[in-house]
Scaffold this motif. Sequence first.
Motif, short mmCIF file in Angstrom:
data_model
loop_
_atom_site.label_atom_id
_atom_site.label_comp_id
_atom_site.label_asym_id
_atom_site.label_seq_id
_atom_site.Cartn_x
_atom_site.Cartn_y
_atom_site.Cartn_z
N SER A 89 43.21 -11.95 -9.44
CA SER A 89 42.54 -12.05 -8.15
C SER A 89 43.59 -12.50 -7.15
O SER A 89 44.03 -13.66 -7.18
N ALA A 90 44.01 -11.61 -6.29
CA ALA A 90 45.15 -11.89 -5.42
C ALA A 90 44.78 -12.84 -4.29
O ALA A 90 45.40 -13.88 -4.10
N LEU A 91 43.80 -12.44 -3.50
CA LEU A 91 43.36 -13.29 -2.39
C LEU A 91 41.91 -12.97 -2.06
O LEU A 91 41.35 -11.99 -2.55
N GLU A 92 41.31 -13.81 -1.24
CA GLU A 92 39.93 -13.58 -0.84
C GLU A 92 39.77 -13.84 0.65
O GLU A 92 40.43 -14.72 1.22
N LEU A 93 38.93 -13.04 1.26
CA LEU A 93 38.50 -13.26 2.63
C LEU A 93 37.10 -13.84 2.55
O LEU A 93 36.23 -13.29 1.87
N TYR A 94 36.87 -14.96 3.22
CA TYR A 94 35.57 -15.61 3.07
C TYR A 94 35.08 -16.11 4.43
O TYR A 94 35.86 -16.40 5.34
N ARG A 95 33.73 -16.19 4.52
CA ARG A 95 33.09 -16.61 5.76
C ARG A 95 32.78 -18.10 5.67
O ARG A 95 32.17 -18.56 4.70
N ARG A 96 33.19 -18.84 6.69
CA ARG A 96 32.94 -20.28 6.72
C ARG A 96 32.55 -20.69 8.13
O ARG A 96 33.35 -20.53 9.05
#
Length: 693
Positions: free
Chosen positions: A133-140
């Motif tokens: 899992s390289a990276l994640e875009l997440y809503r905060r």
Amino acid sequence: MTAELVRGQNHTLPQTRLEIRVSAGSPVVAGATLGDENGTVRGVEWIAHPGAHRLPGLEVSRQAAAGHRLAVDLEALPDEVHRVTVLLALPTGAGGPTRFGATAAPFVAVTGLDGTEIATFTLTGLDAESAVSALELYRRQGAWKVRAVGQGYAAGLAEMLADQGLAGAAELAASIQEAVARSLARSVAPPPPRTPEGDRVRHASGPSDAHPPTAPQPQPTAHPPTVHQPTAPQSATHPPSASQPQPTAHPSTAPQPTASQPQPTAHPPTGTGPGTQTAPAAPTAAGPINYAHPRRQHAAPPPPPPAAPSAEPGQAPQPVAGDATGWSMDERLYNQIWGMFEDLARSAAAYRSAVDFAESRMGQELDRSLSDPRNRIGGTGDRAREEARAKRDELIARAREVLDRDLAQLAAEAAVVEPALPAAYAGWDNPVWHAHRIPMELPMALRIGDLHLPERTDLRIPLLVRLPLERGIWVDSGRTASEAAALMDTDRLRRLAMETAVLHAARLLAVYPPGEFSVHVIDPAGSAAGSLAPLVDAGVLAGPPAAGPGGVASVLAHLTRRVDLVQMAVRAGAADALPPDLDTGEQLLVVNDFPHGFDDRAVTQLRYLADEGPSVGVHLLMVADREDASAYGPVLDPLWRSLLRITPVADNHLADPWVGHAWTYEPPATPPGSRVLEQVLAAVTAARRAAGR
């Protein structure tokens, strides 16, 4: 400024329409999963992967590659999606590394649509893991951020998907790998990776104002942005110098890292097409690029000649034949043709992506406008539809204008390049064949047909394969090969397939130095006598076409013995110990009507030759209908996948190594009434006699 992330660090995203660029030391599978507020993947419909590469707001590559560009539109994601996780996995059964520790550290960059880097992450510290899992875009709190993850999984893709809560992870992982294998089997391999010295002069005019597409575009070079950016689709850079190290399919180098980062490997994705057999491994993080090519000194090639001046100020320069780098004009033309191939792939990708974006935007605007029941009837709804369609048409028209400009430029270049091609790169209708003399040195590549896209069918790109061949060729004689083939009589189709194979064999004989290339033919039932007549009459075959079980067994035993002996000599470093009667020149085996006339032992030998032969100079050219081999079950699947499939009639089955477009392949053909084939074979015979072979 670009944020250089380390594992666990996050960074705020200033915009919601992004590209995620991946560069790895070997081909990898790139995908992405959508997660809810708990990070759970609710089902397979929330996963973008090569077998299902497009979701609302998300698109990934359709093939394994050493470079990827993933497109993300965070505003277009479903409301229940709170996380996008970018996944990388090593393809299984592709002959590459089985763990990330055996290759260069993958490099990932999040960029805007203009190519500006927002955040980068180098996945260091990986060892036995085959998926990560390289990276994640997440809503905060209403804002989107990116986090560097770098979580590896030794058990591979199945374990990684299961860790995200997906039921049936093992089955999906297997289907993804199968989709990757299918993509590799139809891909044309790219030339070696580009370097600063390997880029040709750009002929593109200024940036376009076309609307940015949402689909991923092929990777740019590690130079200032001279390739397609989503906001300005234009002619892409030309390919690398052919003397550079070879890296599948299907794309390109990573964004330029900063000095504090390890330098990522600059590979295009590897296809299953032919590449550079003699090239060394690609350069890694430190150290200069190693230029290596047979019979050439180890140094960078000379720069390309300067481009011709523009006819008018502000206009693009006039095209020049051989404006890429290389040691010779042949090498420069080879690189230029691959550059034209890449240019056309990227221009079409930019246009198609812009059209997709325009259609998607129109749908979203209509959904928002008509979500209010009061707007569904009367003039308000009609005006909303008209405005949405007008915006779509405007965007598509602007994209088409850019595409037409690029196509016109490439067409002008093709008109200059085609007449300048040497015989090995030229079509059979090129006058260069009438004055052809058998060369004393092996050329760099061979033309085996033409490719074109539906955006402009008259713009043909020569399909060149590197010499010596690194994989065999399969001329598909089956009626299920394409719609055109399905309409043809079976006997006529098989005759066309064999005639196509004869043209390829003749071209190979004509470009190899005298006595350095031999052709053997297996025709178990003698059904190809008419098609083989030019080769037989010219006396250029190593022996009469082998027929019957005895003939098949004899030829296969002879070539199998040659492969065994040469392999043993190479491993032992004792080339002088080879038997004096052994022909160490390149060998081509033309097989007609497989598997008729082949017993189990012969099938096993043929598979052995397909796998081991190319490395020691034994190559296959098969004319066969895959359906005829169905009785063998899946045992022959590796054989078919190891060969470059071409067709005797036009068919759109080949994929480029940058974008994965389906290109229409046009097989070679001599002009009606021409005797160019007989003339070329007569030249081969005369050259052999003069050389005493």
